[in-house]
Write an enzyme that holds these catalytic residues in place. Structure first.
Site, PDB file in Angstrom:
ATOM      1  N   CYS A 122     -37.944  -0.557  -9.987  1.00 46.34           N
ATOM      2  CA  CYS A 122     -39.245  -0.445 -10.528  1.00 46.34           C
ATOM      3  C   CYS A 122     -39.752  -1.851 -10.708  1.00 46.34           C
ATOM      4  CB  CYS A 122     -38.857   0.338 -11.898  1.00 46.34           C
ATOM      5  SG  CYS A 122     -38.157   1.911 -11.846  1.00 46.34           S
TER       6      CYS A 122
ATOM      7  N   HIS B 131     -44.528  -1.339 -16.515  1.00 42.33           N
ATOM      8  CA  HIS B 131     -44.064  -0.413 -15.884  1.00 42.33           C
ATOM      9  C   HIS B 131     -43.792   0.994 -16.635  1.00 42.33           C
ATOM     10  CE1 HIS B 131     -41.418   2.269 -13.637  1.00 42.33           C
ATOM     11  NE2 HIS B 131     -40.414   1.831 -14.498  1.00 42.33           N
TER      12      HIS B 131
ATOM     13  N   ASN C 219     -42.622   8.420 -14.371  1.00 38.40           N
ATOM     14  CA  ASN C 219     -42.302   6.923 -13.771  1.00 38.40           C
ATOM     15  C   ASN C 219     -42.170   7.186 -12.438  1.00 38.40           C
ATOM     16  OD1 ASN C 219     -40.713   4.998 -12.860  1.00 38.40           O
ATOM     17  ND2 ASN C 219     -39.342   5.138 -14.409  1.00 38.40           N
TER      18      ASN C 219
HETATM   19  O1  UT7 Z   1     -37.656   2.560 -14.664  1.00 43.94           O
HETATM   20  C1  UT7 Z   1     -36.533   2.555 -15.311  1.00 43.94           C
HETATM   21  C2  UT7 Z   1     -36.246   3.984 -15.450  1.00 43.94           C
HETATM   22  N1  UT7 Z   1     -35.178   4.280 -16.500  1.00 43.94           N
HETATM   23  C3  UT7 Z   1     -35.632   4.166 -17.888  1.00 43.94           C
HETATM   24  O2  UT7 Z   1     -36.368   3.853 -18.159  1.00 43.94           O
HETATM   25  C4  UT7 Z   1     -34.662   4.973 -18.678  1.00 43.94           C
HETATM   26  C5  UT7 Z   1     -34.582   4.296 -20.097  1.00 43.94           C
HETATM   27  N2  UT7 Z   1     -33.920   5.312 -21.029  1.00 43.94           N
HETATM   28  C6  UT7 Z   1     -34.761   6.111 -21.544  1.00 43.94           C
HETATM   29  O3  UT7 Z   1     -35.918   6.170 -21.508  1.00 43.94           O
HETATM   30  C7  UT7 Z   1     -33.910   6.934 -22.386  1.00 43.94           C
HETATM   31  O4  UT7 Z   1     -32.653   6.472 -22.762  1.00 43.94           O
HETATM   32  C8  UT7 Z   1     -33.766   8.574 -22.075  1.00 43.94           C
HETATM   33  C9  UT7 Z   1     -35.393   9.000 -21.938  1.00 43.94           C
HETATM   34  C10 UT7 Z   1     -33.554   8.375 -20.643  1.00 43.94           C
HETATM   35  C11 UT7 Z   1     -33.019   9.311 -22.920  1.00 43.94           C
HETATM   36  O5  UT7 Z   1     -33.366   9.393 -24.495  1.00 43.94           O
HETATM   37  P1  UT7 Z   1     -32.557   9.154 -25.493  1.00 43.94           P
HETATM   38  O6  UT7 Z   1     -33.484   9.097 -26.727  1.00 43.94           O
HETATM   39  O7  UT7 Z   1     -31.786   7.899 -25.160  1.00 43.94           O
HETATM   40  O8  UT7 Z   1     -31.754  10.513 -25.551  1.00 43.94           O
HETATM   41  P2  UT7 Z   1     -30.055  10.458 -25.097  1.00 43.94           P
HETATM   42  O9  UT7 Z   1     -29.791  10.339 -23.829  1.00 43.94           O
HETATM   43  O10 UT7 Z   1     -29.553   9.679 -26.484  1.00 43.94           O
HETATM   44  O11 UT7 Z   1     -29.785  12.273 -25.468  1.00 43.94           O
HETATM   45  C12 UT7 Z   1     -29.985  12.617 -26.869  1.00 43.94           C
HETATM   46  C13 UT7 Z   1     -29.985  14.243 -26.657  1.00 43.94           C
HETATM   47  C14 UT7 Z   1     -28.604  14.498 -26.060  1.00 43.94           C
HETATM   48  O12 UT7 Z   1     -28.118  15.643 -26.387  1.00 43.94           O
HETATM   49  P3  UT7 Z   1     -26.741  15.556 -27.592  1.00 43.94           P
HETATM   50  O13 UT7 Z   1     -26.010  14.979 -26.917  1.00 43.94           O
HETATM   51  O14 UT7 Z   1     -27.415  14.923 -28.826  1.00 43.94           O
HETATM   52  O15 UT7 Z   1     -26.628  17.019 -28.036  1.00 43.94           O
HETATM   53  C15 UT7 Z   1     -28.990  14.833 -24.607  1.00 43.94           C
HETATM   54  O16 UT7 Z   1     -27.981  15.817 -23.880  1.00 43.94           O
HETATM   55  O17 UT7 Z   1     -30.883  14.757 -25.697  1.00 43.94           O
HETATM   56  C16 UT7 Z   1     -30.272  15.501 -24.791  1.00 43.94           C
HETATM   57  N3  UT7 Z   1     -31.319  15.516 -23.624  1.00 43.94           N
HETATM   58  C17 UT7 Z   1     -32.153  16.382 -23.395  1.00 43.94           C
HETATM   59  N4  UT7 Z   1     -32.498  17.476 -24.201  1.00 43.94           N
HETATM   60  C18 UT7 Z   1     -33.803  18.172 -23.447  1.00 43.94           C
HETATM   61  C19 UT7 Z   1     -31.167  14.521 -22.609  1.00 43.94           C
HETATM   62  N5  UT7 Z   1     -32.259  14.745 -21.684  1.00 43.94           N
HETATM   63  C20 UT7 Z   1     -32.758  15.929 -22.240  1.00 43.94           C
HETATM   64  C21 UT7 Z   1     -33.998  16.696 -21.676  1.00 43.94           C
HETATM   65  N6  UT7 Z   1     -34.261  17.825 -22.451  1.00 43.94           N
HETATM   66  N7  UT7 Z   1     -34.626  16.393 -20.517  1.00 43.94           N
END
Ligand code: UT7
Length: 350
Positions: free
Chosen positions: A124, A277, A307
């Protein structure tokens, strides 16, 4: 000598997939995606459209723009394409694996016979890397004058549509900028202070390869090649450690913006717009808070496009440019991060 942006363009596939559309297919919700990322929709290329198709469309738009605004003397985009010295494409989703470069496909389709062509892969951060590389190459030889810098992606092809933690984040698209070397003898080409030089003024590039595994398309390369006879259950796809990338992103974009402003003796009031980005609005809000930068300084469009990796910054620059939200003389900071892990930022006087 300065390197200015003489034209911008973008290509967005017409098919728009809202969060609600995704929620009908996988276990997610509009509420979760919006609140965790700021994303509301993404645009997805149809199966017959590849990364180079989007790149070529964005490239023509940037050339037409430069002609229409009389930034160049050539009467039309085709004539302008023939004058290009260099085409650099940033992408993680090139048309072909390894060879040929997507830039060569673009060069052929544009009829840019005299242009050198190459791809740069910095995930990215690619566009930021491409801009600095292209500028340095046209400055390095007095016979080179113009370069086309393109960020283009079809991330829908490498998304794992069964992994809700990643597939909701990505979209397809391309953005392009035409760079031109210009001579303004009256201007001081050093430093970025008000009234000083123009164009691309300063770039920070960096990487932390220790995070190589946090954002990865694991299969298909020399480390883990496909083997003959192997059944492919899932095509090559992005795997991501979201928390690690998030923490890295907040840290490096904060540091990059601070370093650019400090080393160029700029206050936030001197900057017209910051174009980050477009991965996650929360990352940008967190970095902005640390540096006490008002939210409205940041241009955000991940709501509509999600993204688009290497394409996100040039798409945003084109939107700002065409809508008149940036004016000649404005100072712009681009800042980004991505797989590798990589990061960087450009300081540009528009
Ligand atoms: O260009 C570079 C690309 N990458 C990035 O920019 C990624 C950087 N990271 C992020 O943006 C964030 O870490 C994410 C958006 C990917 C995830 O957000 P988060 O607030 O860190 O969520 P998490 O991974 O801690 O997940 C929290 C909960 C989990 O459930 P439990 O275990 O708490 O029950 C996930 O399973 O949210 C769940 N979850 C979802 N629920 C509904 C993860 N993805 C989803 C989804 N819909 N799409």
């Amino acid at each position: 000598m300065v390197i200015e942006i003489a034209g911008t363009g973008r290509a967005i596939p017409p098919e728009r997939i809202s969060n609600q559309d995704l929620a009908e297919q996988i276990d997610t919700s509009d509420e979760w995606i919006r609140s965790h990322t700021g994303i509301e929709a993404r645009h997805i290329a149809p199966p017959h459209v590849s990364t180079s198709d989007l790149a070529v469309e964005a490239a023509w738009e940037s050339l037409k723009f430069a002609v229409a605004r009389a930034e160049v003397e050539e009467p039309g985009p085709e004539e302008l394409a023939r004058t290009l010295d260099l085409i650099v494409v940033g992408s993680t989703t090139q048309d072909y694996y390894g060879c040929p470069s997507t830039a060569c496909l673009v060069q052929h389709r544009l009829g840019a016979q005299k242009a050198a062509a190459m791809d740069i892969t910095a995930a990215c951060s690619s566009f930021i890397y491409c801009l600095e590389t292209a500028a340095a190459l046209i400055l390095a030889d007095r016979r080179r004058k113009r370069a086309l810098v393109i960020g283009a992606e079809t991330l829908s092809r490498v998304a794992n549509w069964n992994d809700r933690g990643t597939c909701v984040l990505f979209g397809d698209g391309a953005g392009a900028v035409l760079l031109e070397k210009r001579d303004y003898p009256e201007e001081n080409s050093g430093g970025a202070g008000p009234g000083r030089s123009r164009g691309l003024l300063r770039t920070i590039l960096g990487a932390d390869g220790s995070g190589w595994e946090h954002l990865i398309i694991r299969r298909g390369g020399s480390r883990e090649p496909w083997k003959s006879g192997e059944t492919v259950d899932i095509p090559p796809h992005v795997e991501m450690n979201g928390h690690a990338v998030y923490n890295f992103a907040v840290k490096v974009i904060t540091e990059t913006m601070a370093q650019l402003m400090e080393e160029e003796s700029l206050a936030i009031q001197d900057i017209a717009r910051i174009v980050p980005h477009q991965a996650n609005a929360r990352i940008i809000q967190a970095a902005g808070k640390r540096l006490k930068i008002p939210e409205e300084k940041f241009y955000l469009n991940m709501g509509e496009y999600a993204n688009t990796s290497a394409a996100s910054i040039p798409i945003a620059l084109d939107e700002l440019n065409r809508s008149g939200q940036v004016q000649k003389g404005d100072l712009i900071i681009t800042v980004g991060f991505g797989g590798g892990l990589t990061y960087g930022g450009n300081l540009i006087r528009w």
